[in-house]
Design an enzyme around this catalytic site. Structure first.
Site, short mmCIF file in Angstrom:
data_model
loop_
_atom_site.label_atom_id
_atom_site.label_comp_id
_atom_site.label_asym_id
_atom_site.label_seq_id
_atom_site.Cartn_x
_atom_site.Cartn_y
_atom_site.Cartn_z
CG ASP A 39 7.62 7.15 83.33
OD1 ASP A 39 6.88 6.28 82.81
OD2 ASP A 39 7.18 8.22 83.78
CG ASP A 42 3.67 5.62 82.81
OD1 ASP A 42 4.78 5.06 82.83
OD2 ASP A 42 3.54 6.85 82.67
CE1 TYR A 191 9.37 12.18 83.19
CE2 TYR A 191 8.05 10.74 81.80
CZ TYR A 191 8.59 11.06 83.03
OH TYR A 191 8.32 10.28 84.12
CD GLU A 436 2.91 8.22 88.21
OE1 GLU A 436 3.02 7.47 87.23
OE2 GLU A 436 2.43 9.38 88.13
#
Length: 594
Positions: A39, A42, A191, A436
């Site tokens: 995603d 990571d 999420y 990120e």
């Protein structure tokens, strides 16, 4: 600030510094879950944001594929979409089973490793009738339905397979209702489905209607708009969790296309909420989005740019829908033109690419000043291809994560989380809220940038659903008509299909009746839209029942005619065929650019 001019960042080929990873994913569960996308920074495959990414990439191609083709980027977009949908097909082994996560955030975040070195847990998590997940199944249905439109002409059998999966997933989502993070609890920390699943059910239904024109999905949108919140929720955000604004924009398009049927009054209420979102982004609504002093839409500190790119996409497509319909909209009695919506979207993209108080581009690799310490495991650790020495779980933090230097690998094109509410940004690897990147930041961005670097003027309200094959009835010949062919029809407007830099225009040029049978003459013009010479062309032509002129046959494929060895940039060739049926299926199998 002056508006900046930019070109689409061109990324040739694949990421050269990555290698294979996760090759045993799903094996312990007896299913192949190799592929798909991590995603963000990571190494976990989270199904909900991944599906939203594919939906938005597909929507980008559906609306602006012509512009992508003119820039030579359409093939890359299709490859990126198919990488995701190939994974979803494998993750959906049974009608009421969907794997929604591989790995988990807790063990993954304990380590800082390249994907090639992963030692973390790779458990696969699924939803089924006893552990439902309507939001996850609904979003995945939307992704497959949207992608089926993308591949309808270039790969019809694959498109049909995607639609089969989408239908099953929608039925699964609707019949067995529940939040996916109540079933896949390891996703809650990362999420969580805060909005629930009602928005995904409507979102999936809208995409199913768009892809199929099946009246069942029209009725679903019309009859459930109130109860599931589509006509009631006025939103100021759109993203992987909250889909209402996206649903409302899609349904508004159906209304403007004349596809609302008996539900025009219901669809008008959807549209009112779509325009509520537009007015909020313009700062002309009853509840407006927050903006930074530099003019950036601001929703939250953690990865704020996801909301900027998705809002920019909705502003752009809605602007084009209004323009195509010859309409404007109102914000509290004040007229708003389509160009005003588009201008706001462009201002947000300009900000992301460097027109901001810090003169920083938040797309890695674009411009002269962009993030150097991206919070991304693979980018921050020396490439496996440069040094394959194993990077242990915790050692990665000590050696690479804490390293105060630029990433050894350039994550070209990635959009990071972005600045805070005051336009401040700290380019530090441990500042994950700002540095990120995420796939769903980029997915809507590609459509907006394609629109901005291409050109407008297209009618975005043309009904872009698969054509219904006409029933060719055998006419009763007049007694005197036995031999002389008689013209039957005028040339048709035709259609356009794309495969990377190759654009094909298909049309029927004439038709006639001979001895009681209807024959058609079809023409296909193939144009090389790249800046290079097209060579080694191979075409696949299915459902051809007559002679073809202007191509040479090689086994089961076709190539350039004998008098052409290559096709220079910008040049075209035409081939024709005649048969007593609907158009043949022409697709590009392979080619090279030199």
């Amino acid at each position: 600030m002056a508006m900046i001019q930019f070109d689409i960042p061109h990324i040739a080929g694949w990421v050269t510094w990555r290698s294979h990873s996760g090759l045993n994913d799903g094996k312990a569960s007896g299913v192949d879950l190799v592929g798909g996308y991590y995603d963000a920074g990571d190494n976990v495959k989270f199904g909900l944001p991944m599906a939203f990414t594919i939906t938005m990439m597909s929507w980008s191609v559906i609306e602006y594929g012509r512009q992508m083709a003119s820039n030579g980027e359409l093939g890359h977009a299709l490859d990126a979409i198919k990488w995701g949908t190939d994974y979803f097909i494998k993750a959906h082994p049974e009608p009421n089973v969907l794997y929604g996560e591989v790995g988990d955030g807790n063990t993954d975040h304990y380590c800082w490793q390249r994907p090639e070195d992963m030692t973390t847990d790779r458990t696969a998590y699924k939803i089924d009738p006893s552990r439902p997940g309507s939001d996850l199944a609904g979003e995945t249905a939307a992704a497959m339905a949207a992608a089926s439109i993308v591949f309808h002409r270039s790969n019809p059998s694959y498109s049909a397979s995607l639609l089969t999966h989408a239908r099953q997933l929608f039925e699964f989502a609707d019949k067995y209702r529940g939040k996916y993070d109540s079933s896949i609890t390891v996703a809650q920390k990362y999420y969580r489905s805060v909005s629930g699943y009602a928005d995904e059910l409507l979102w999936a239904a809208a995409w199913m209607y768009k892809a199929t024109n099946d009246q069942y999905y029209l009725h679903y949108l019309g009859q459930n708009g109130d109860s599931l919140g589509g006509t009631g929720w006025g939103m100021t955000e759109f993203g992987w969790d909250v889909k209402y604004a996206g649903v409302q924009v899609l349904v508004s398009k159906f209304l403007m296309q004349g596809r609302a049927g008996a539900y025009a009054s219901v669809f008008q209420r959807y549209q009112q909420k779509a325009e509520y979102f537009m007015c909020s982004c313009l700062g002309k609504g009853s509840r407006n989005v927050q903006k930074t002093p530099g003019g950036l839409i601001y929703r939250q500190r953690w990865n704020n740019l996801q909301f900027v790119t998705s809002a920019s996409f909705l502003l752009t497509v809605y602007s084009d829908y209004l323009s195509s319909a010859g309409n404007s909209m109102k914000c509290y009695g004040s007229n708003v033109s389509p160009s005003e919506l588009f201008s706001v979207a462009k201002s947000q993209i300009d900000y992301i690419l460097g027109d901001n108080p810090r003169a920083t581009s938040y797309m890695v690799g674009y411009g002269n000043n962009y993030p150097q310490q991206v919070h991304h495991r693979a980018a921050s650790i020396v490439s496996y291809k440069v040094n394959p020495t194993f990077v242990p779980c915790r050692a990665g933090y000590a050696t690479w994560y804490s390293r105060k230097a630029s990433d050894p690998n350039l994550l070209t094109g990635a959009i990071v989380g972005g600045p805070d509410a005051y336009d401040n940004f700290a380019d530090e690897r441990d500042n994950y809220q700002q540095t990120e990147p995420a796939t769903y930041n980029n997915a809507p961005f590609i459509g907006v940038v394609a629109r901005m670097t291409g050109h407008g003027g297209y009618n975005q309200l043309i009904v872009d659903i698969p054509e219904v094959k006409p029933v060719v009835k055998k006419p009763t010949p007049a007694p005197q008509a036995k031999s002389t062919p008689a013209p039957l029809a005028k040339p048709t407007q035709g259609s356009v299909s794309y495969s990377g830099p190759i654009v094909m225009e298909h049309k029927r040029t004439t038709a006639w009746v001979h001895e009681g049978r209807t024959y058609y003459r079809y023409s296909t013009t193939l144009t090389n839209k790249s800046t290079k010479t097209l060579k080694d062309l191979k075409l696949t032509i299915n459902k051809l029942y007559g002679p073809i002129y202007g191509l040479t046959k090689f086994g089961n494929s076709y190539g350039f005619p004998s008098w052409i060895k290559s096709l220079p940039a910008g040049k075209s060739l035409e081939f024709v065929y005649i048969h007593p049926s609907t158009p043949a299926r022409v697709s590009v199998s392979s080619y090279t650019l030199a």
